[in-house]
Structures are given as structure tokens and as C-alpha cells.
Write a protein that holds these residues in place. Structure first.
Motif, PDB file in Angstrom:
ATOM      1  N   ILE A  40       1.057  -1.005  -0.417  1.00 47.52           N
ATOM      2  CA  ILE A  40       0.656   0.328  -0.302  1.00 47.52           C
ATOM      3  C   ILE A  40       0.651   0.695   0.269  1.00 47.52           C
ATOM      4  O   ILE A  40       0.187   2.124  -0.894  1.00 47.52           O
ATOM      5  N   ALA A  44      -1.800   3.510  -5.081  1.00 46.13           N
ATOM      6  CA  ALA A  44      -2.955   2.123  -5.058  1.00 46.13           C
ATOM      7  C   ALA A  44      -2.475   1.560  -6.491  1.00 46.13           C
ATOM      8  O   ALA A  44      -3.232   0.192  -6.513  1.00 46.13           O
ATOM      9  N   PHE A  47      -1.490  -1.796  -5.279  1.00 47.16           N
ATOM     10  CA  PHE A  47      -1.833  -2.928  -3.864  1.00 47.16           C
ATOM     11  C   PHE A  47      -3.008  -2.626  -4.963  1.00 47.16           C
ATOM     12  O   PHE A  47      -2.781  -4.167  -4.527  1.00 47.16           O
ATOM     13  N   TYR A 150      -7.557  -0.289  -2.620  1.00 47.03           N
ATOM     14  CA  TYR A 150      -7.184   0.726  -1.990  1.00 47.03           C
ATOM     15  C   TYR A 150      -7.840   1.408  -0.979  1.00 47.03           C
ATOM     16  O   TYR A 150      -7.530   1.636   0.149  1.00 47.03           O
TER      17      TYR A 150
END
Length: 229
Positions: A40, A44, A47, A150
Motif C-alpha cells: 500500500i 493505489a 496495491f 486500496y
């Protein structure tokens, strides 16, 4: 063979071995899960790509989500066997030693470890259920299933929901204590502890527990304090 396996499991040594092996499976999963969560911090896109990859592992050789489902089945079996072995061993120990020892340092230490593992394990079980409802089934997540992984993670630990972050941190600290004691006990069960290896294995248990705990805590805390948004 069908009779020998249950017979082995019914013994104290067998139950401890099952706890050690299933605990090892769970530790490996926690490490892998923690590493994935830390993606993370890459943003975004990274992830979300990781979350998508989890569900498409093995494609096109196997259908969508097959590998992830198999992993989940193994984890469920490992958790059930781990908890069942722990309960069985606790009952057996209680039955074998009905009179508690008086004011002995070792007895106090063992009692503290037992209480930590027992009650901490119950809280961890509640945490796992909440975590699944939150970020797997999206039942208690603010965004539900209508957004990206995310955004769901960020919304979950929004500063306005600081109490959720506190709940996660407390549960994860208990996971760390459980890990430390569990890994240390597993080394003894598997016959790896000795005068020469004692300090090394004790340090390894503490290091693994600390890294996993801090790795998991880093995500909710960073979101709540606005370092990830």
C-alpha cells in the motif's frame, strides 16, 4: 495407518507436534500477508494490482480464485487443528495438575504465558472474524464492495474511525505476543532448543514476532495519521 494417525494425535507429543506444524503454516501466511499489505506504501495502482493477482493466481491453468480458495481452505484447517490442539492440551494439563504451585517464579511465568495465549487467542479469533467481514466480505467496510481494495483500506482506517485503528492495533499486539510465545514453544516441541541454540532461537522468535506485528500495524496507523491517503 488409518488407526495409527489418530492414536498419535491423541498423545500429548502428537498434539504439540500438530500445534507446531499448524502454527508454522500460520506464521508463513502472516509473513506473506504482511508483505502484501505493505504494498500500500507503493500507491493505489501497485496495491490494487497485488489484490487482483491474489485472485488470478494460476490462471489460465486453473479457474479464477482457485489457488486463493485452496490457500484459504488450508488456513481454516490449520486454525481449527491449532485451536483444538491448544484446548486439548490445556484441559490435559489442568487435569494432570489440579493443585497449583505456590509462589514459584517459573510457575508465575508459565501462568502468565498460558493466560496470554488463552485469552489473547480468543481476542485474536474475534479479530480474524472482524477482519474477514471487513476486508474480505466487505460487510462492515464503509465502502462495501463498490470500490477498489486500496480505497476500501483507506476508508476503513480513516481518521474519523480512529477506534477501528485502536482495535486493530490492540489485536495485532496480542498477535505479536501469541507469535513470540508460539514460535518459542514450537522450537522446543520440534526438539530444536538446546544450550547452544537457546539464545539464538529466543532472539529469532522475538524478531519474527516484532517484524510481523510492526509490519501489520504500520498500515492502519499510517492511514489514520494521513501518511497514506
Amino acid at each position: 495407518m488409518a488407526i495409527a494417525i489418530p492414536a498419535i494425535y491423541r498423545s500429548t507429543v502428537g498434539k504439540k507436534a500438530v500445534m507446531a506444524v499448524t502454527g508454522g503454516i500460520l506464521v508463513l501466511y502472516l509473513v506473506a500477508h504482511m508483505v502484501g499489505n505493505l504494498k500500500i506504501f507503493y500507491g493505489a495502482e501497485d496495491f490494487n494490482h497485488y489484490a487482483h493477482w491474489l485472485r488470478t493466481m494460476g490462471e489460465p491453468a486453473v479457474p479464477y480464485r482457485t489457488v486463493l480458495t485452496l490457500i484459504e481452505v488450508v488456513l481454516v484447517v490449520a486454525i481449527v487443528l491449532h485451536m483444538w490442539s491448544a484446548v486439548s492440551l490445556a484441559r490435559r494439563a489442568s487435569a494432570a495438575r489440579p493443585v497449583k504451585y505456590r509462589s514459584k517464579r517459573k510457575s508465575h511465568a508459565q501462568g502468565y504465558a498460558t493466560r496470554t495465549m488463552r485469552y489473547g487467542g480468543v481476542i485474536i479469533a474475534f479479530y480474524v472474524v472482524w477482519h474477514l467481514l471487513d476486508l474480505t466480505f466487505f460487510v462492515v467496510n464503509p465502502l462495501g464492495a463498490d470500490d477498489t481494495p486500496y480505497q476500501r483500506m483507506v476508508a476503513d482506517f480513516d481518521p474519523s474511525r480512529w477506534y477501528i485503528t485502536v482495535w486493530y492495533v490492540v489485536a495485532l499486539l496480542l498477535v505479536g505476543l501469541h507469535l513470540h510465545h508460539g514460535i518459542w514453544s514450537a522450537f522446543q516441541t520440534l526438539g530444536l532448543r538446546g544450550p547452544r541454540s537457546d539464545r539464538l532461537l529466543r532472539g529469532l522468535a522475538g524478531t519474527v514476532a516484532a517484524l510481523v506485528t510492526l509490519g501489520f500495524i504500520a498500515v492502519p496507523v499510517s492511514i489514520t495519521f494521513g501518511w497514506v491517503s
